[in-house]
Design a protein around this motif. Structure first.
Motif, short mmCIF file in Angstrom:
data_model
loop_
_atom_site.label_atom_id
_atom_site.label_comp_id
_atom_site.label_asym_id
_atom_site.label_seq_id
_atom_site.Cartn_x
_atom_site.Cartn_y
_atom_site.Cartn_z
N UNK A 123 0.82 -1.21 0.00
CA UNK A 123 0.00 0.00 0.00
C UNK A 123 0.85 1.27 0.00
N UNK A 124 1.82 1.33 0.91
CA UNK A 124 2.72 2.48 0.99
C UNK A 124 4.15 1.99 1.19
N UNK A 125 5.11 2.52 0.43
CA UNK A 125 6.51 2.08 0.57
C UNK A 125 7.02 2.24 1.99
N UNK A 126 7.70 1.21 2.46
CA UNK A 126 8.37 1.21 3.77
C UNK A 126 7.41 1.29 4.94
N UNK A 127 6.12 1.01 4.69
CA UNK A 127 5.15 0.94 5.77
C UNK A 127 4.38 -0.37 5.63
N UNK A 128 4.48 -1.20 6.65
CA UNK A 128 3.89 -2.53 6.56
C UNK A 128 2.37 -2.46 6.45
N UNK A 129 1.82 -3.22 5.50
CA UNK A 129 0.37 -3.26 5.32
C UNK A 129 -0.31 -3.83 6.56
N UNK A 130 -1.56 -3.46 6.74
CA UNK A 130 -2.32 -4.00 7.86
C UNK A 130 -2.89 -5.38 7.57
N UNK A 131 -2.95 -5.74 6.30
CA UNK A 131 -3.47 -7.06 5.93
C UNK A 131 -2.35 -7.89 5.31
N UNK A 132 -2.26 -9.18 5.68
CA UNK A 132 -1.22 -10.04 5.10
C UNK A 132 -1.53 -10.34 3.63
N UNK A 133 -0.48 -10.56 2.85
CA UNK A 133 -0.70 -10.94 1.46
C UNK A 133 -0.70 -12.47 1.30
#
Length: 377
Positions: A123-133
């Protein structure tokens, strides 16, 4: 041993011990470290795996993440661990979020030893997504899940390859979740969509809504049931060849009268059908026994009254009997030292893992007989 074989072995062990693993530390030692090792990283080599990685994150000092997997001295995966069966909601991934931001790692893994949730920054570079892929459950996985997990193995790890499919995996998973929700409880908008051509110019009244909501649920159930039956028929067709091929020679069939055509031999075998539950139980027993005997020496031989699991395809070497013919009652027959059969009721096929020690003892006893015969010869 292949990756899938090692994975099955670990899954068997975890299934047998998960109920006695009650702390986070025990979960790390008995479940998570073996998984990291399975992926090819040495958990005891600080050049490959760093436990309790410490870094200062903003105003927080001495923050720790449970494990950092390294490549060329730089972290590529971060593991945040919870106790076996513990909650894996995103609220429990605070340290993983913070570490993901300040390290070069592109993958964060939140796990309780049974389920592994893989995160990145789509979603945003260098920021971990809230949902796993990607999510992997070691006690409930499919072949395609194993292929995705293998991409994180040391020997084939490639950042670009994983990221190229991460988007697809994430959105496919979200769509599957939405479809599952609709199967269980179709939304009003979805019911309107599927019924639009059927109701024509009529108003979508509450009565029509209730009627078509019920019809939509029923249609989903029938569609899924039909697909499952097709898959089972295909699986049974393929499995029937191996089951018949290892069975002992059938009893001689009297010659047909001259005026009658001889019945095809396959009709004799068709009288006995190995059910999907029996095949699942057989493969579970094979997995349990891998620590004792090679899988290729464990055979299944079906009969009308029970399905036998045998060592070396020898009817005098019974390991267990699957008494599943009564679909309302699953029973497992196990053999003691004197080869007397003791029968146990099962609530599901998974209960077989509760008798792992007994199955191993039975196989070991039969192997002991083999060793004694070999010495006499």
């Amino acid at each position: 041993m292949d990756f899938i074989d090692e994975l099955r072995l670990l899954a068997t062990r975890i299934a047998a011990t998960k109920d006695i693993v009650s702390t986070e530390e025990a979960t790390k030692n008995s479940m998570i470290m073996p998984m990291i090792k399975l992926l090819g990283y040495d958990p005891f080599n600080p050049l490959e795996v760093t436990p309790e990685l410490v870094a200062d994150v903003g105003t927080k000092k001495g923050e720790k993440v449970d494990y950092a997997v390294l490549r060329d001295g730089k972290p590529i995966m971060l593991f945040e661990c919870k106790k076996a069966g513990g909650d894996l909601s995103i609220n429990h991934a605070g340290q993983l979020f913070r570490y993901f931001h300040v390290t070069e790692a592109r993958f964060g893994v939140l796990t309780n030893g049974l389920v592994y949730r893989f995160f990145t920054d789509l979603e945003q570079p260098n920021k971990m997504d809230e949902k796993p892929f990607f999510e992997f459950n070691i006690l409930d996985y499919r072949e395609r899940d194993v292929e995705e997990l293998k991409k994180f193995a040391k020997t084939i790890f490639d950042l670009d390859t994983i990221l190229a499919t991460a988007n697809e995996l994430k959105y496919t998973r979200s769509i599957q979740t939405r479809l599952s929700e609709w199967v269980a409880k179709p939304s009003e908008d979805f019911v309107r969509l599927v019924s639009a051509d059927l109701i024509g110019s009529r108003r979508f009244t509450p009565a029509i809504k209730d009627q078509f909501t019920l019809l939509t649920q029923r249609a989903f159930e029938q569609l899924i049931g039909a697909r499952i039956n097709e898959r089972l028929k295909g699986a049974m067709t393929n499995e029937a060849v191996s089951v018949v091929s290892v069975a002992s020679s059938p009893a001689p069939v009297p010659a047909a009268a001259p005026t009658q055509a001889a019945a095809p031999a396959v009709e004799v075998a068709a009288q006995v059908t190995t059910s999907p539950e029996e095949l699942e139980a057989f493969h579970s027993i094979r997995a349990i026994l891998r620590e004792v005997v090679a899988s290729k020496r464990v055979f299944i031989r079906d009969a009308q009254s029970y399905c036998a699991v045998l060592l070396d395809d020898n009817n005098r070497k019974p390991i267990a009997r699957l008494r599943f013919n009564n679909t309302q009652r699953l029973r497992l027959g196990l053999f003691g030292a004197g080869k007397e059969e003791e029968i146990f009721d099962l609530s599901s096929v998974d209960d077989i893992f509760n008798y792992a020690d007994r199955l191993k003892e039975a196989a070991a006893a039969l192997l002991g007989i083999n060793d004694a015969l070999a010495k006499q010869g």
